[in-house]
Design an enzyme around this catalytic site. Structure first.
Site, mmCIF file in Angstrom:
data_model
loop_
_atom_site.group_PDB
_atom_site.id
_atom_site.type_symbol
_atom_site.label_atom_id
_atom_site.label_comp_id
_atom_site.label_asym_id
_atom_site.label_seq_id
_atom_site.Cartn_x
_atom_site.Cartn_y
_atom_site.Cartn_z
ATOM 1 C CB CYS A 2 0.964 -3.418 -16.839
ATOM 2 S SG CYS A 2 2.242 -4.193 -15.841
ATOM 3 N NE ARG A 27 -3.548 0.794 -15.969
ATOM 4 C CZ ARG A 27 -4.505 0.734 -15.045
ATOM 5 N NH1 ARG A 27 -5.360 1.719 -14.938
ATOM 6 N NH2 ARG A 27 -4.611 -0.303 -14.254
ATOM 7 C CD1 TRP A 76 5.687 0.835 -12.211
ATOM 8 C CD2 TRP A 76 5.263 -1.030 -11.070
ATOM 9 N NE1 TRP A 76 6.103 1.026 -10.916
ATOM 10 C CE2 TRP A 76 5.857 -0.101 -10.191
ATOM 11 C CE3 TRP A 76 4.911 -2.290 -10.567
ATOM 12 C CZ2 TRP A 76 6.105 -0.378 -8.845
ATOM 13 C CZ3 TRP A 76 5.153 -2.567 -9.230
ATOM 14 C CH2 TRP A 76 5.753 -1.610 -8.379
ATOM 15 C CG ASN A 100 -2.253 -4.829 -14.744
ATOM 16 O OD1 ASN A 100 -1.283 -4.730 -13.988
ATOM 17 N ND2 ASN A 100 -3.352 -4.108 -14.601
ATOM 18 N N GLY A 101 -0.738 -7.606 -13.390
ATOM 19 C CA GLY A 101 -1.017 -8.297 -12.126
ATOM 20 C C GLY A 101 0.155 -9.169 -11.731
ATOM 21 C CD GLU A 481 -0.724 14.463 -0.650
ATOM 22 O OE1 GLU A 481 -0.462 13.340 -0.199
ATOM 23 O OE2 GLU A 481 -0.785 14.695 -1.866
ATOM 24 C CE LYS A 485 1.518 14.478 -4.353
ATOM 25 N NZ LYS A 485 0.325 13.725 -4.154
ATOM 26 C CD GLU A 488 3.858 11.341 -5.499
ATOM 27 O OE1 GLU A 488 3.665 10.218 -5.963
ATOM 28 O OE2 GLU A 488 2.933 12.054 -5.051
ATOM 29 C CG HIS A 504 10.348 13.912 21.682
ATOM 30 N ND1 HIS A 504 10.611 13.869 23.031
ATOM 31 C CD2 HIS A 504 9.344 14.813 21.530
ATOM 32 C CE1 HIS A 504 9.782 14.681 23.676
ATOM 33 N NE2 HIS A 504 9.008 15.270 22.787
ATOM 34 C CE LYS A 603 -3.289 9.127 -10.906
ATOM 35 N NZ LYS A 603 -2.869 10.154 -9.945
#
Ligand code: M6R
Length: 608
Positions: A2, A27, A76, A100-101, A481, A485, A488, A504, A603
């Site tokens: 947050c 955030r 968030w 936050n947390g 990566e 990208k 997301e 396979h 983020k």
């Protein structure tokens, strides 16, 4: 995850809080709220589900009068859905707080303080507010101290008490907080972007200390019986506000993709001495490179994928075991590391909680920890034995781009220095490696300049529900990566596969027109990768092939070819990264999605 801001001073608090929240929104961005201490000393709480823009509009309707202190939050969601009630701040009696947390023992506290009927929201944060209100008898420091003694978990809080007008209190455990005392008043926030418009000087709030903001002074108290004062080190920000603005680009992500050549220069050049990497100025001794018997790399997400590339470069060159672990897994394993292990922790934010926990575990195992971190003074930087700062400047888009390139550059430099001090490289070979690394800067510029071509490439995949990335060796590490990208920010389900592994099982998913983004830049496995591409092409895939400029490619192998500038095979990740970032960016744009703030993400991941 947050965003948090607190202010007290001579200026209009609502303006400072709302502007600060816009800067912190990356955030967390599912809801936002502010609390203001109004002229009559009453605290006014205004909060709303949705983005900060919604809150701004709502505040215009709801708030009249002025306020000179307050707290603000972007959320968030962890406990409880995205609703107005679950948004912060939370009020309980005289207490108003933002958090936050995660409070892990919120359930036990609810029972202990008989809060079941008092809680309005489903959040752990409101439980903390209620408990604090129960403990408050007019002395904020004593009440906060008692609250902290009861809490399990990670947190940063900003708190106002209705009978303490003009004062904002804060405390943190793990979750980040920085503060600044400025001529415009006192500010505290979860990260620097909210402070920079007012001050370049700041301090990192020490864990388990209570901070009291008054309009012209910030007091920091030890959490002991007499609350003795602490004086944290004042630090100076090494970037300016321009770096945290879009500067004419439509999105932070596109701006940050363009910033990569400069970020690479800033990260590499200060560490070049007579043509070879030198970490003397960073205080990193050669002994840690010389004496280790293995390297353990730990990180999350994009940073972990940078670690995968580094492993593929380091292990064959250094001839020692190099292992890459996902931080959230590593911390629950019984790792085979000891005092002879060099642990390399990679983190843009320096606050990712699983990475931090893995770092602490590495310390307990007696290993030396070298952190590759972007944010100066962050927790991971402070807790590591040595830090190699990357100089990307602030990365605002949730999708990591320039942070990835500079992490790679730092890791390549570490590899080169290690090869030199371990006798695997002569000085000439080290010079040549570094020259190749510097060559990637113009190569990246050339790649980025081809963005219109890549926009066209992206238009071919935006209507596909799935996409696959394939490659071998280093190309496989890049693919991981690339797939992250794309998924997301475009929400196209994307998976990366080692090209030889596809048959396979996964090749069952390849059918007519499924996009396969194939990377073939490694000479020693080139023909094998080409065979794997033929296998998917034979099953109808729409193949986008990334190859080096001078590679010989059959006309019918791929539907689209992207030629990357010619750099040594070990270094192709840099132009490839730019190309894959641009594919993801334009796919997201083409789908009219929120490029910089994709759904469900934030983020900085400060919850486990
Ligand atoms: O701040 P960190 O580098 O520790 O963050 C780790 C991951 O959360 C991060 O790399 C994430 O995967 C990227 N933002 C995705 O683009």
């Amino acid at each position: 995850m947050c965003g948090i801001i607190g202010y007290t001073g001579p200026l209009e608090a609502s303006k400072i809080l709302l502007e600060g929240l816009s800067g912190l929104e990356y955030r967390g961005y599912d809801s936002a709220g502010i609390a203001l201490c109004m002229e009559d000393s009453q605290i006014r709480v205004v909060k709303k589900a949705g983005k900060v823009k919604n809150l701004e509009e709502y505040c215009r309707q709801q708030i009249s009068g002025t306020a000179h202190s307050g707290i603000g939050h972007t959320r968030w969601a962890t406990h409880g859905g995205v609703t107005d009630t679950n948004a912060h701040p939370h009020r309980a009696g005289k207490v108003v707080l933002i958090h936050n947390g995660i409070i892990e023992n919120y359930h036990a506290l609810t029972e202990k303080f008989h809060l079941e009927d008092k809680l309005l929201s489903q959040t752990d944060s409101e439980v903390a507010a209620q408990v604090l209100n129960c403990l408050y008898e007019g002395d904020p420091l004593a009440a906060i101290h008692k609250l902290i003694d009861l809490l399990d978990g990670s947190y940063s809080f900003c708190i106002m008490f209705e009978d303490q007008p003009g004062a904002v209190y804060a405390i943190r455990n793990v979750s980040p907080l920085v503060a600044a005392s400025t001529p415009s008043g006192s500010l505290i926030a979860s990260d620097l972007t909210a402070l920079i418009p007012y001050s370049r000087q700041y301090f990192v709030v020490p864990e388990q200390h209570i901070v009291k903001l008054t309009p012209y002074k910030i007091h920091v108290y030890h959490l002991d019986d007499t609350y003795t004062k602490a004086y944290p080190e004042i630090m100076t920000v090494n970037w300016n506000m321009d770096a945290a603005m879009k500067n004419g680009f439509p999105h932070f992500m596109l701006k940050e993709i363009h910033e990569q050549p400069d970020a690479l220069r800033n990260t590499i050049l200060p560490r070049v001495n007579k043509g070879i990497p030198d970490f003397g100025e960073d205080g990193i001794p050669d002994s840690i490179f010389k004496e280790c018997s293995q390297i353990q790399i730990i990180a999350c997400g994009t940073a972990m994928y940078a670690g995968m590339v580094a492993r593929a470069i380091m292990q064959p060159l250094l001839r020692i075991p190099v292992t890459v672990s996902i931080a959230s897994e590593f911390r629950y394993e019984e790792p085979l590391i000891d005092e002879k292990s060099l642990v390399i922790i990679i983190s843009q934010s320096g606050e990712t909680i699983d990475t931090l926990a893995a770092l602490r575990l590495a310390h307990r195992c007696g290993s030396t920890v070298l952190a590759v971190v972007n944010v100066k003074g962050s927790t991971i930087a402070r807790e590591s034995n040595y830090v190699l700062y990357t100089h990307a400047g602030p990365e605002i888009a949730v999708a990591s781009t320039k942070a990835y390139s500079v992490q790679l550059a730092a890791l390549y430099m570490i590899c080169c220095r290690m090869a030199l001090v371990r006798g695997k490289y002569t000085r000439e070979q080290a010079c040549s490696f570094l020259a190749d690394l510097l060559d990637v800067i113009p190569a990246m510029e050339t790649m980025i300049a081809q963005k219109e071509m890549i926009r066209d490439v992206a238009s071919h995949i935006i209507s596909s529900p799935d996409a696959f990335f394939i490659g071998r060796g280093l190309d496989y590490a890049f693919s991981l990566e690339g797939a992250l990208k794309l998924k997301e920010i475009s929400y196209i389900h994307s998976e990366a596969y080692a090209a030889g592994e596809l048959k396979h099982g996964t090749i069952a998913l390849i059918s007519d027109q499924v996009p396969v983004i194939a990377i073939a830049t490694q000479e020693h496995v080139y023909s094998k990768t080409i065979s794997n591409i033929r296998e998917v092409k034979a099953r109808g895939a729409f193949v986008i092939l990334l190859v080096k400029e001078n590679a010989v490619v059959d006309d019918n192998l791929a539907d689209i070819r992207i030629r990357i500038p010619d750099v040594d095979d070990h270094f192709t990740v840099f132009p490839i990264a730019a190309a894959l970032q641009l594919i993801a960016y334009y796919a997201s744009l083409g789908k009219h999605l929120d490029v910089d703030q994709p759904r469900n993400l934030a983020k900085s991941v400060t919850v486990e």
